[in-house]
Design an enzyme around this catalytic site. Structure first.
Site, PDB file in Angstrom:
ATOM      1  CB  SER A 124     -23.311  -9.952  34.208  1.00  0.00           C
ATOM      2  OG  SER A 124     -22.572  -8.780  34.465  1.00  0.00           O
ATOM      3  CE  LYS A 141     -15.529 -17.889  35.756  1.00  0.00           C
ATOM      4  NZ  LYS A 141     -17.011 -17.807  35.934  1.00  0.00           N
ATOM      5  CD  GLU A 169     -22.816  -0.048  40.557  1.00  0.00           C
ATOM      6  OE1 GLU A 169     -23.896  -0.660  40.524  1.00  0.00           O
ATOM      7  OE2 GLU A 169     -21.822  -0.383  39.900  1.00  0.00           O
ATOM      8  CB  SER A 182     -23.451  -3.929  34.502  1.00  0.00           C
ATOM      9  OG  SER A 182     -22.660  -4.972  35.006  1.00  0.00           O
ATOM     10  CB  CYS A 184     -18.372  -1.278  38.147  1.00  0.00           C
ATOM     11  SG  CYS A 184     -19.502  -2.168  39.228  1.00  0.00           S
ATOM     12  CG  HIS A 237     -15.256  -4.361  37.444  1.00  0.00           C
ATOM     13  ND1 HIS A 237     -15.397  -3.755  38.669  1.00  0.00           N
ATOM     14  CD2 HIS A 237     -16.430  -5.016  37.192  1.00  0.00           C
ATOM     15  CE1 HIS A 237     -16.609  -4.020  39.142  1.00  0.00           C
ATOM     16  NE2 HIS A 237     -17.247  -4.779  38.276  1.00  0.00           N
ATOM     17  CG  ASP A 278     -16.968 -27.239  50.455  1.00  0.00           C
ATOM     18  OD1 ASP A 278     -16.310 -26.557  51.254  1.00  0.00           O
ATOM     19  OD2 ASP A 278     -16.462 -28.118  49.732  1.00  0.00           O
ATOM     20  CG  ASN A 330     -18.411  -5.846  43.540  1.00  0.00           C
ATOM     21  OD1 ASN A 330     -17.585  -5.022  43.174  1.00  0.00           O
ATOM     22  ND2 ASN A 330     -19.426  -6.216  42.780  1.00  0.00           N
ATOM     23  CB  THR A 383     -20.195 -11.062  45.116  1.00  0.00           C
ATOM     24  OG1 THR A 383     -21.490 -10.545  44.752  1.00  0.00           O
ATOM     25  CG2 THR A 383     -20.049 -12.478  44.578  1.00  0.00           C
TER      26      THR A 383
END
Length: 388
Positions: free
Chosen positions: A201, A242, A79, A309, A111, A233, A29, A276, A152
């Site tokens: 992560s 979130k 990076e 990260s 990042c 970020h 989907d 991203n 992503t």
């Protein structure tokens, strides 16, 4: 004396894959991507594009305005570097025709490094107010096919001119920092794609957000309710939601879903259709905010959470300046995005699987990009960049 962002511009590839195409190939989907992670499209770099060409394209509008002799320092954050020794910014320096007295340095910490570059640039300008520093973040996000990270992917670069009495945003001196040695995302030298523990992560990202906010609160009088917008970020757009819910809860602030959207949604639009861009993502988010909010933002306070990260994170703030609208490149950004070409799945695979010379073999690279700069060839381990 205030120091901060005097001008800002971003660039992304001329080609993209709609995630509905990826979903159809995977027989899933498309709302898994459009709604689940908040992503619609991912930019795909062509064979003759890399972090150097994107960086130069992002910075070109700034250089066209101020000239080639005004920059005292070029800091390039990435990076996805192209050389273990020579800074990618050296190539950018030549393509833009910058002065030989301009110092150039490349910075790396996942990042986060563009924020380190921004803070270093502010310090340099504070020390010598007549100088201007060019900060560029440029990255190509790549993951293995048929993995959770594939949807992503993306690419982009953002260029910021840092000066005293900035016309777009004054950066506040107070910051909150957090560092921890974790393995949530990494890319060893022998790999072209990253390794990531997605759930871990996300957990570390939210932990670092709380830690940096606590650190920021110890040195700054600015409270959560003083901010009008937040730039996070963006490994994927849903992460910002979130994060903002987490930060609001930490500050015992009951924000409605509409309240959360109002403070972050304008920063997400470009990321949703680019994907991203690692170091560049948070500042492309700032471009999105400045370009897409029609009301006058002068005087508004913006909070920034920068995460890399591994991990290093920082929370800092800035104030949008009066008259900032005259300094934006909104129409240029809109035209660039509107002129992009959609890829079908086979074309996407062709770009993904295009041979990346590893032994320094000589290759001529056909022209594909519509940008002003391209990677034309690799001869005897030497990358050859040209203006189009």
């Amino acid at each position: 004396m205030s120091v901060g962002i005097d001008e800002i511009s971003f660039y992304t590839s001329n080609f993209y894959l709609d995630l509905r195409t990826l979903a159809a190939k995977q027989q899933t989907d498309p709302e898994k991507y459009y709604t689940g992670i908040g992503q619609e499209k991912m930019a795909m770099a062509t064979h003759d594009e890399d972090i150097v060409t994107m960086a130069a394209n992002a910075a070109l509008p700034l250089i066209e305005r101020i000239g080639t002799n005004a920059i005292s320092t070029l800091l390039l954050a990435t990076e996805t570097g192209i050389d273990q020794s020579k800074a990618a910014g050296i190539y950018v320096h030549r393509l833009l025709g910058l002065n030989a007295n301009c110092r150039v340095v490349e910075l790396k910490q996942a990042c986060y490094s563009a924020t380190a570059a921004l803070q270093m640039a502010c310090a340099l300008v504070a020390r010598q107010p007549t100088t201007k520093v060019l900060v560029i973040a440029s990255d190509i996000a790549r993951y293995d096919l048929d993995t959770p990270g594939e949807a992503t992917q993306g690419c982009g670069a953002v260029a910021m001119l840092i000066s005293h009495n900035p016309r777009i945003m004054a950066i506040d001196a107070e910051v909150g920092n957090y560092t921890d040695d974790v393995m949530d995302f990494w890319r060893p030298n022998y790999r072209s794609t990253a390794l990531v523990d997605g759930k871990y992560s996300t957990k570390i990202y939210l932990k670092a957000l709380k830690k940096t906010w606590d650190s920021f609160s110890e040195v700054s009088r600015i409270g959560f309710n003083d901010f009008s917008y937040f730039c996070y970020h963006l490994p994927f757009s849903r992460m910002a939601q979130k994060a903002h819910q987490h930060l609001a809860k930490s500050n015992q602030c009951e924000l409605s879903a509409e309240g959360i959207e109002a403070q972050i949604q304008p920063t997400l639009r470009y990321n949703q259709i680019i994907g991203n861009s690692y170091t560049a993502s948070i500042y492309i988010g700032l471009c999105s905010l400045l370009d897409n909010v029609k009301e006058n933002l002068a005087g508004k306070k913006v909070g920034f959470f920068s995460y890399g990260s591994g991990c290093v994170a920082e929370f800092f703030s800035g104030s949008i300046q009066e008259g900032y609208q005259a300094c934006l490149h909104t129409q240029r950004h809109m035209d660039m995005l509107a002129e992009r070409q959609e890829l079908n799945y086979d074309q996407y695979l062709d770009l993904y699987r295009y041979p990346d010379p590893r032994q320094g073999e000589s290759v001529e690279i056909p022209k594909a990009t519509l940008g002003r700069f391209r990677l034309a060839a690799i001869h005897q381990h030497k990358r050859e960049y040209v203006a189009c």
